[in-house]
Design an enzyme around this catalytic site. Structure first.
Site, PDB file in Angstrom:
ATOM      1  CG  HIS A 193      81.517  25.844 -60.204  1.00  0.00           C
ATOM      2  ND1 HIS A 193      81.357  27.234 -60.147  1.00  0.00           N
ATOM      3  CD2 HIS A 193      82.799  25.580 -60.938  1.00  0.00           C
ATOM      4  CE1 HIS A 193      81.804  27.951 -60.873  1.00  0.00           C
ATOM      5  NE2 HIS A 193      82.823  27.226 -61.423  1.00  0.00           N
ATOM      6  CB  SER A 229      81.903  35.493 -65.997  1.00  0.00           C
ATOM      7  OG  SER A 229      81.730  34.748 -65.292  1.00  0.00           O
ATOM      8  CG  LEU A 240      77.192  33.476 -59.762  1.00  0.00           C
ATOM      9  CD1 LEU A 240      77.715  31.972 -60.073  1.00  0.00           C
ATOM     10  CD2 LEU A 240      78.601  34.449 -59.849  1.00  0.00           C
ATOM     11  CG  ASP A 257      80.612  24.894 -63.801  1.00  0.00           C
ATOM     12  OD1 ASP A 257      81.017  24.012 -63.900  1.00  0.00           O
ATOM     13  OD2 ASP A 257      81.486  25.908 -64.664  1.00  0.00           O
ATOM     14  CB  VAL A 273      78.898  22.236 -72.065  1.00  0.00           C
ATOM     15  CG1 VAL A 273      80.080  22.350 -71.577  1.00  0.00           C
ATOM     16  CG2 VAL A 273      78.403  21.831 -73.335  1.00  0.00           C
TER      17      VAL A 273
END
Length: 375
Positions: free
Chosen positions: A96, A134, A240, A270, A298
């Site tokens: 990432h 995911s 994404l 991320d 998170v």
């Protein structure tokens, strides 16, 4: 080849890069596997189990990096680990990098070849190594939302499922990929009213064919998002762009459209997050309240269900680890889809989306990895 499995040191990260079953497959192919002591304890796997699978257990991370040529991890390396990387290493993990220039610069300095799970593709355009995490994150996003809606968590006090006579929660999912579809599946199962938005009409048609009236499928525009927000209890950010920073779909001013105590879960954190108000959080303090809205951001969501996640990750990554262990960098050069996972090599940025996101020079990975012609 010599393969190293260090213990993860990111806070509240209990996953491990390879299970004993994966180790056994590599050892049976005559590869050497070095596992750091305690690497599997977070998911109940002892050092003795790794040893029975054929691994050599080493007491320190320094020894693992020194012995290994291929380093297999789960999360991006922290500074204590980047300093151990050398040009001889291939690093295979989630990276990432588009949202982390400091880490990118540290890895470039090592000149190691850094392969990111999240940018390896397949012939269909899917992301086979990101998909299992995911799936986990999408399902967890609804579990987390249900908890965050509780009054003592700062939420508005809404039961996700409702009860007879009282409506269930309204859930808006932004993105119809693997995360979004898994979030929708769990939300439906809990009895919520689900709206899912995406910019791909074929994707929306496919979801509609699968779930029918259980999900309201809408084409994603800023106007439609703004129109729906006042009626939503939960918003899941599940968008994404492989290797690149996530697009910002909800701006600061949009938060005023949500009721106090509404919940936003940013699964794309991320990659920088898809809400302008998002900032990374950890499992020990997963939420914060901004403008009256509970934010759950998170950065390693699957780490909280580490056992499920570790076994799922090994299932997905093992064929690629076997290819790297067997053929080294040739495995990358011989497979254009695997080659797309190479983010950095020889001190150069070799993934275009990463380079563009960070404003750095891009070099084609095939040219960087290919040996110079002999004279």
């Amino acid at each position: 080849m010599r393969v190293g499995i260090p213990k993860e040191i990111k806070p509240q990260e209990y996953r491990v890069g390879l299970t004993p079953a994966g180790v056994r497959e590599l050892v049976s192919a005559e590869h050497d596997v070095y596992v750091q002591a305690g690497a599997g304890l977070g998911i109940g796997i002892s050092d003795e189990q790794y040893q029975r699978s054929g691994a050599v257990v080493l007491p320190s991370v320094e020894e693992v990096f020194e012995e290994a040529e291929l380093i297999v991890k789960v999360k991006e390396p922290l500074p204590e680990e980047t300093g151990l990387l050398q040009k001889k290493h291939m690093l295979f993990t989630f990276l990432h990098l588009a949202a982390n220039k400091a880490l990118t610069e540290q890895l470039l300095a090592s000149e190691a070849t850094c392969i990111a799970y999240e940018t390896v593709t397949d012939p269909t355009g899917a992301l086979p190594l990101l998909s299992p995490m995911s799936e986990v994150a999408g399902r967890l996003s609804i579990q987390a939302s249900a908890t965050c809606l509780e009054k003592n968590q700062g939420g508005k006090g809404v039961l996700m499922a409702g009860i007879p006579g009282v409506a269930p929660a309204n859930v808006l999912i932004l993105g119809g990929g693997v995360v979004g579809l898994n979030a929708a599946r769990v939300a439906i199962g809990m009895g919520a009213r689900v709206t899912l938005m995406d910019k791909s009409l074929p994707r929306l048609r496919g979801i509609d064919e699968l779930y029918g009236p259980s999900i309201t499928c809408l084409y994603s525009t800023q106007e439609t998002i703004e129109r729906l927000l006042p009626s939503m209890d939960v918003v899941i950010g599940a968008v994404l762009v492989p290797g690149a920073s996530a697009p910002k779909l909800i701006n600061e001013e949009d938060l005023d459209l949500l009721d106090e105590g509404s919940v936003m879960v940013d699964v794309a954190i991320d990659q920088g997050g898809c809400f302008a108000s998002s900032r990374p959080t950890t499992h020990d303090k997963p939420t914060y309240i901004h403008k009256g809205v509970v934010h759950y951001c998170v950065a390693n969501m699957p780490g909280i269900v580490a056992k499920t996640s570790s076994f799922a990750l090994t299932d997905a990554t093992l064929p690629y680890i076997q290819a790297l262990a067997g053929r080294g960098k040739r495995a990358l050069l011989e497979d254009a889809y695997f080659l797309s996972g190479v983010n950095l090599s020889e001190g150069e940025v070799t993934h275009r989306a990463v380079a563009d996101s960070l404003g750095m020079k891009y070099s084609h990975p095939g040219q960087v990895l290919r040996p110079a012609p002999s004279r």
